[in-house]
Scaffold this motif. Structure first.
Motif, PDB file in Angstrom:
ATOM      1  N   ASP A 276       0.855  -1.187   0.000  1.00 27.86           N
ATOM      2  CA  ASP A 276       0.000   0.000   0.000  1.00 27.86           C
ATOM      3  C   ASP A 276       0.895   1.243   0.000  1.00 27.86           C
ATOM      4  O   ASP A 276       1.902   1.295   0.699  1.00 27.86           O
ATOM      5  CB  ASP A 276      -0.868  -0.046   1.262  1.00 27.86           C
TER       6      ASP A 276
ATOM      7  N   THR B 104       0.460   4.101   1.288  1.00 27.86           N
ATOM      8  CA  THR B 104       0.589   4.739   2.612  1.00 27.86           C
ATOM      9  C   THR B 104       1.652   4.032   3.443  1.00 27.86           C
ATOM     10  O   THR B 104       2.480   4.658   4.105  1.00 27.86           O
ATOM     11  CB  THR B 104      -0.747   4.655   3.374  1.00 27.86           C
ATOM     12  N   VAL B 105       1.584   2.692   3.397  1.00 30.58           N
ATOM     13  CA  VAL B 105       2.540   1.903   4.167  1.00 30.58           C
ATOM     14  C   VAL B 105       3.961   2.172   3.663  1.00 30.58           C
ATOM     15  O   VAL B 105       4.899   2.361   4.436  1.00 30.58           O
ATOM     16  CB  VAL B 105       2.208   0.404   4.049  1.00 30.58           C
TER      17      VAL B 105
ATOM     18  N   TRP C  10       9.454   7.464   4.502  1.00 26.97           N
ATOM     19  CA  TRP C  10       9.533   8.881   4.915  1.00 26.97           C
ATOM     20  C   TRP C  10       9.333   9.097   6.419  1.00 26.97           C
ATOM     21  O   TRP C  10       9.621  10.130   6.935  1.00 26.97           O
ATOM     22  CB  TRP C  10       8.492   9.710   4.152  1.00 26.97           C
TER      23      TRP C  10
ATOM     24  N   HIS D 241       5.044  10.409  10.257  1.00 25.04           N
ATOM     25  CA  HIS D 241       4.236  11.615  10.121  1.00 25.04           C
ATOM     26  C   HIS D 241       3.766  11.868   8.694  1.00 25.04           C
ATOM     27  O   HIS D 241       3.101  12.840   8.429  1.00 25.04           O
ATOM     28  CB  HIS D 241       5.006  12.816  10.624  1.00 25.04           C
ATOM     29  N   VAL D 242       4.111  10.962   7.790  1.00 26.14           N
ATOM     30  CA  VAL D 242       3.776  11.160   6.392  1.00 26.14           C
ATOM     31  C   VAL D 242       2.262  11.137   6.173  1.00 26.14           C
ATOM     32  O   VAL D 242       1.757  11.670   5.201  1.00 26.14           O
ATOM     33  CB  VAL D 242       4.495  10.086   5.542  1.00 26.14           C
ATOM     34  N   ASP D 243       1.525  10.577   7.112  1.00 27.24           N
ATOM     35  CA  ASP D 243       0.070  10.508   6.968  1.00 27.24           C
ATOM     36  C   ASP D 243      -0.560  11.885   6.885  1.00 27.24           C
ATOM     37  O   ASP D 243      -1.706  12.034   6.503  1.00 27.24           O
ATOM     38  CB  ASP D 243      -0.522   9.762   8.148  1.00 27.24           C
ATOM     39  N   GLN D 244       0.184  12.903   7.263  1.00 22.87           N
ATOM     40  CA  GLN D 244      -0.382  14.240   7.253  1.00 22.87           C
ATOM     41  C   GLN D 244      -0.327  14.887   5.873  1.00 22.87           C
ATOM     42  O   GLN D 244      -0.917  15.935   5.651  1.00 22.87           O
ATOM     43  CB  GLN D 244       0.371  15.124   8.242  1.00 22.87           C
ATOM     44  N   ALA D 245       0.404  14.275   4.950  1.00 22.09           N
ATOM     45  CA  ALA D 245       0.508  14.849   3.610  1.00 22.09           C
ATOM     46  C   ALA D 245      -0.844  14.745   2.913  1.00 22.09           C
ATOM     47  O   ALA D 245      -1.604  13.819   3.165  1.00 22.09           O
ATOM     48  CB  ALA D 245       1.556  14.093   2.812  1.00 22.09           C
ATOM     49  N   ASP D 246      -1.151  15.723   2.046  1.00 23.97           N
ATOM     50  CA  ASP D 246      -2.470  15.611   1.424  1.00 23.97           C
ATOM     51  C   ASP D 246      -2.454  14.849   0.096  1.00 23.97           C
ATOM     52  O   ASP D 246      -3.500  14.552  -0.442  1.00 23.97           O
ATOM     53  CB  ASP D 246      -3.153  16.984   1.288  1.00 23.97           C
ATOM     54  N   ASN D 247      -1.289  14.579  -0.440  1.00 20.87           N
ATOM     55  CA  ASN D 247      -1.266  13.692  -1.597  1.00 20.87           C
ATOM     56  C   ASN D 247       0.047  12.921  -1.645  1.00 20.87           C
ATOM     57  O   ASN D 247       0.930  13.134  -0.812  1.00 20.87           O
ATOM     58  CB  ASN D 247      -1.491  14.477  -2.891  1.00 20.87           C
TER      59      ASN D 247
ATOM     60  N   HIS E 121       2.142  12.756  -4.293  1.00 18.80           N
ATOM     61  CA  HIS E 121       2.971  13.130  -5.440  1.00 18.80           C
ATOM     62  C   HIS E 121       4.446  12.871  -5.191  1.00 18.80           C
ATOM     63  O   HIS E 121       5.164  12.432  -6.072  1.00 18.80           O
ATOM     64  CB  HIS E 121       2.757  14.614  -5.785  1.00 18.80           C
ATOM     65  N   PHE E 122       4.867  13.164  -3.961  1.00 16.79           N
ATOM     66  CA  PHE E 122       6.294  12.972  -3.657  1.00 16.79           C
ATOM     67  C   PHE E 122       6.694  11.516  -3.805  1.00 16.79           C
ATOM     68  O   PHE E 122       7.791  11.205  -4.243  1.00 16.79           O
ATOM     69  CB  PHE E 122       6.606  13.489  -2.244  1.00 16.79           C
TER      70      PHE E 122
ATOM     71  N   GLN F  33       9.291   9.700  -6.780  1.00 15.29           N
ATOM     72  CA  GLN F  33      10.443   8.849  -6.457  1.00 15.29           C
ATOM     73  C   GLN F  33      10.332   7.495  -7.152  1.00 15.29           C
ATOM     74  O   GLN F  33      11.311   6.970  -7.681  1.00 15.29           O
ATOM     75  CB  GLN F  33      10.539   8.645  -4.939  1.00 15.29           C
TER      76      GLN F  33
ATOM     77  N   PHE G 211      -3.572   1.730  -5.976  1.00  9.08           N
ATOM     78  CA  PHE G 211      -3.553   1.634  -4.512  1.00  9.08           C
ATOM     79  C   PHE G 211      -2.130   1.545  -3.985  1.00  9.08           C
ATOM     80  O   PHE G 211      -1.821   1.959  -2.888  1.00  9.08           O
ATOM     81  CB  PHE G 211      -4.299   0.388  -4.036  1.00  9.08           C
TER      82      PHE G 211
END
Lengths: 228, 428
Positions: free
Chosen positions: A170, A172-173, A179, A182-188, A190-191, A195, A218
């Motif tokens: 996934d 997100t995982v 990263w 705290h990466v869950d706070q990103a709104d997309n 793209h970064f 990569q 996904f």
């Protein structure tokens, strides 16, 4: 490879066993301290997955006894306590790794693999998949024997997939693993896409026969030639 | 209003008219007594004159220094019958020795001699002596009234203050009391029954709240711990579904959304555990942490994560800023402040991070001031944002409290400003 799961929660034990069997391990189970001691008295294992909060006794005590008896089993501690002190205590007693609950199953199999790899004597310490070789210690990637220069994040992504070949990861995982939490706070993402895109291009340019496949948007899955 | 002022005020309110009444009563009784005394003297004097006159003796001389005077006038029978024979009254009288008129007390007596002739005798005594006396009495009354009032009030205040000392000790203790901190037993240095009871009641209440506080802390910790295993089971089963079954895109999407939600629960749970650990002082080990380096490192991460928003993060940091803290907690502090600023910034906004002196400030653009009183509370969210736990600033506060740092929020020139000041920690 033969594993012993020592875990008191039946549902978790069952799904862990099922998954690990699916990966080709021989899996035995113990639900409390006494049955774990019994199993260990009668059989030997390659790796023990040890929950330290057990009915009937402390998992750390079990670990201590194992080490005192010079058993060669690798031990991965699985604990609901995610604190540095517990981690340090466990590792000082001779555990090979420490995994905090809740964890991802893929993470678990990756840890088992890496523990097994460490206990292996001789041979290359890195991961090989298809014509790609990745050495986490020296941060080197070779494709067909030639070095490929990867950026830090690209290397981290590839290393993550090499330890979980064939599994859907996934995004997100993946982002959290590479990263940070705290990466869950990103709104997309793209970064992340950027990569992965660069990594794919570098792999392709170097003629790798493994491929990062996007799954429905996904996440990704690392596919490799079956015959290898 | 302090109790002592209230008591003094009330006491004065009652004493003022009461003492005034007393002084007035005293004054008038005194005056009455003096008048009586003067009338008696006049009686005796007039009796003496009448007796002498009727017995044919010499009448006494006036001007003997007593300022008394008399006058005998023969009157008609009709006149005598028309009035009462003995009358007292006040009038102005000419005093020959002084050649002036003075207010005087006069006794007029009508009597008859052996020949049947009626006489009216008027004896007068000047009242200026009486007036002098009354002025003195009035002066002393007022003086004593004021003195008595002041004495009573100040004595009451003093006695009150002495007796209430255990109460003030108790109040001071209660002021300094914070749940979860050890401040010693409730002061009970008194043998007054009521204060002993009050102290005992306060001690009981404090013990109870202390126990509740401890239990609540433990409960959050235990609940979070107990949740870890079921959460692990749930996550593991979803992982298994994704990996080992043929799923349609739709099914996979659903499961991944569940995993996202589960991830949020896991994060929430971990944060609660972290808060509990901070509350329980479970971060004893400190090391020298370079906050400036930590900020630069975090900036890189967030610049990448929020690249799509084109946020301009401007840092004014010294080369190093070393403080003595637990490494993990320092990271929690810095990360949450920085992330907060990034997350709540609009496209193309500007974030300023500055360290000046021993103060770290993180400033980002904002529309309206936030509720500074509640912003550091757990689960307080001005505007709900998806994916946020509502615990970020609570963590910042908890870490700051743990190390005695001064953390505050201000809204300055249309920008949110969070600042943390290392007041007492040692520079490495």
């Amino acid at each position: 490879m033969k594993l012993l799961i020592v875990e008191d929660e039946p549902s978790l034990r069952e799904i862990m066993a099922r998954t690990l069997r699916g990966e080709g391990y021989v899996v035995e189970q113990a639900s409390d301290y006494t049955s774990a001691v019994d199993k260990l008295a009668g059989y030997s294992y390659d790796c023990i997955l040890l929950d330290i909060m057990l009915p009937g006794g402390d998992g750390l005590q079990l670990l201590k006894e194992l080490k005192e008896n010079d058993r060669r089993e690798s031990v991965i501690i699985i604990s609901a306590k995610d604190s540095l002190e517990d981690k340090v205590a466990g590792l000082e007693l001779g555990a090979d790794d420490y995994l905090a609950k809740p964890f991802h199953l893929m993470e678990l199999s990756a840890r088992i693999r890496s523990v097994a790899r460490r206990s292996m004597v001789g041979g290359r310490k890195g991961f090989t998949l298809g014509n790609v070789y990745l050495d986490p210690e020296s941060s080197r990637v070779e494709i067909d024997g030639c070095d490929v220069a990867l950026l830090k994040k690209e290397f981290a992504i590839l290393a993550y997939f090499m330890q979980r070949p064939g599994h859907l990861v996934d995004k997100t995982v993946l982002a959290e693993a590479v990263w940070g939490d705290h990466v869950d706070q990103a709104d997309n993402f793209h970064f992340l896409y950027a990569q992965v895109k660069n990594l794919r291009r570098k792999l392709e340019d170097a003629g790798a026969n493994i491929e990062l496949k996007a799954v429905y948007g996904f996440g990704y899955k690392l596919v490799f030639p079956e015959d290898n | 209003m302090k109790l002592i002022y209230r008591v003094v005020l009330r006491l004065s309110l009652f004493l003022l008219p009461l003492l005034a009444l007393w002084a007035m009563l005293f004054y008038f009784t005194m005056e009455d007594e003096i008048n009586d005394e003067a009338d008696d003297a006049l009686d005796n004097y007039s009796e003496l004159i009448i007796m002498r006159m009727l017995s044919g003796n010499d009448l006494p001389q006036t001007g003997d220094g007593s300022n008394n005077s008399y006058l005998i006038i023969p009157v008609q029978e009709a006149y005598a019958n028309a009035r009462s024979h003995v009358r007292y009254y006040d009038a102005e009288v000419y005093i020959p020795e002084k050649h002036e008129t003075e207010p005087a007390r006069i006794l007029s007596t009508i009597f008859r001699d052996d020949d049947g002739q009626y006489y009216e005798l008027r004896v007068a005594t000047p009242t200026f002596e009486k007036n002098d006396l009354m002025t003195t009495v009035l002066g002393w009354s007022v003086f004593l009234y004021v003195i008595l009032l002041i004495t009573v009030v100040s004595l009451t205040a003093w006695v009150f203050h002495r007796s209430m000392r255990p109460l003030y000790a108790l109040l001071n203790w209660l002021d300094s009391y914070k749940p979860g901190t050890v401040v010693g037993a409730v002061p009970c240095d008194t043998d007054i029954t009521e204060f002993r009871r009050l102290s005992a009641a306060a001690q009981a209440a404090v013990d109870r709240s202390e126990e509740m506080f401890e239990r609540q802390k433990q409960f959050i910790g235990n609940a979070s711990h107990e949740l870890q295993t079921p959460l692990a089971v749930l996550g593991a089963r979803m992982d298994w579904l994704l990996d080992n079954t043929e799923l349609s895109e739709e099914q996979m999407g659903e499961i991944l959304q569940m995993k996202d939600t589960l991830g949020r629960i896991v994060r929430l749970n971990k944060t609660l555990l972290l808060l509990t650990k901070i509350d329980n002082n479970q971060f004893p080990e400190s090391s020298d942490v370079d906050i400036a380096a930590m900020l630069r490192e975090q900036k890189e991460v967030y610049d990448e994560m929020f690249a799509a928003r084109d946020i301009c993060c401007c840092m004014k940091l010294p080369e190093t800023f070393t403080v003595r803290m637990n490494d993990a907690l320092a990271s929690v502090l810095v990360t949450n402040l920085l992330r907060n600023a990034y997350r709540h910034s609009a496209h193309g906004a500007r974030v300023d991070v500055t360290i000046s002196g021993r103060m770290l400030t993180v400033v980002n653009d904002g529309d309206a001031p936030l509720d500074g009183a509640h912003i550091f509370e757990r689960f307080y969210q001005g505007s709900k944002r998806e994916g946020s736990t509502g615990l970020g600033l609570a963590l910042v506060k908890a870490v700051s409290d743990y190390y005695g740092l001064r953390v505050r929020y201000d809204f300055v020139d249309g920008r949110h400003m969070f600042s943390v000041e290392w007041v007492q920690s040692v520079v490495g």
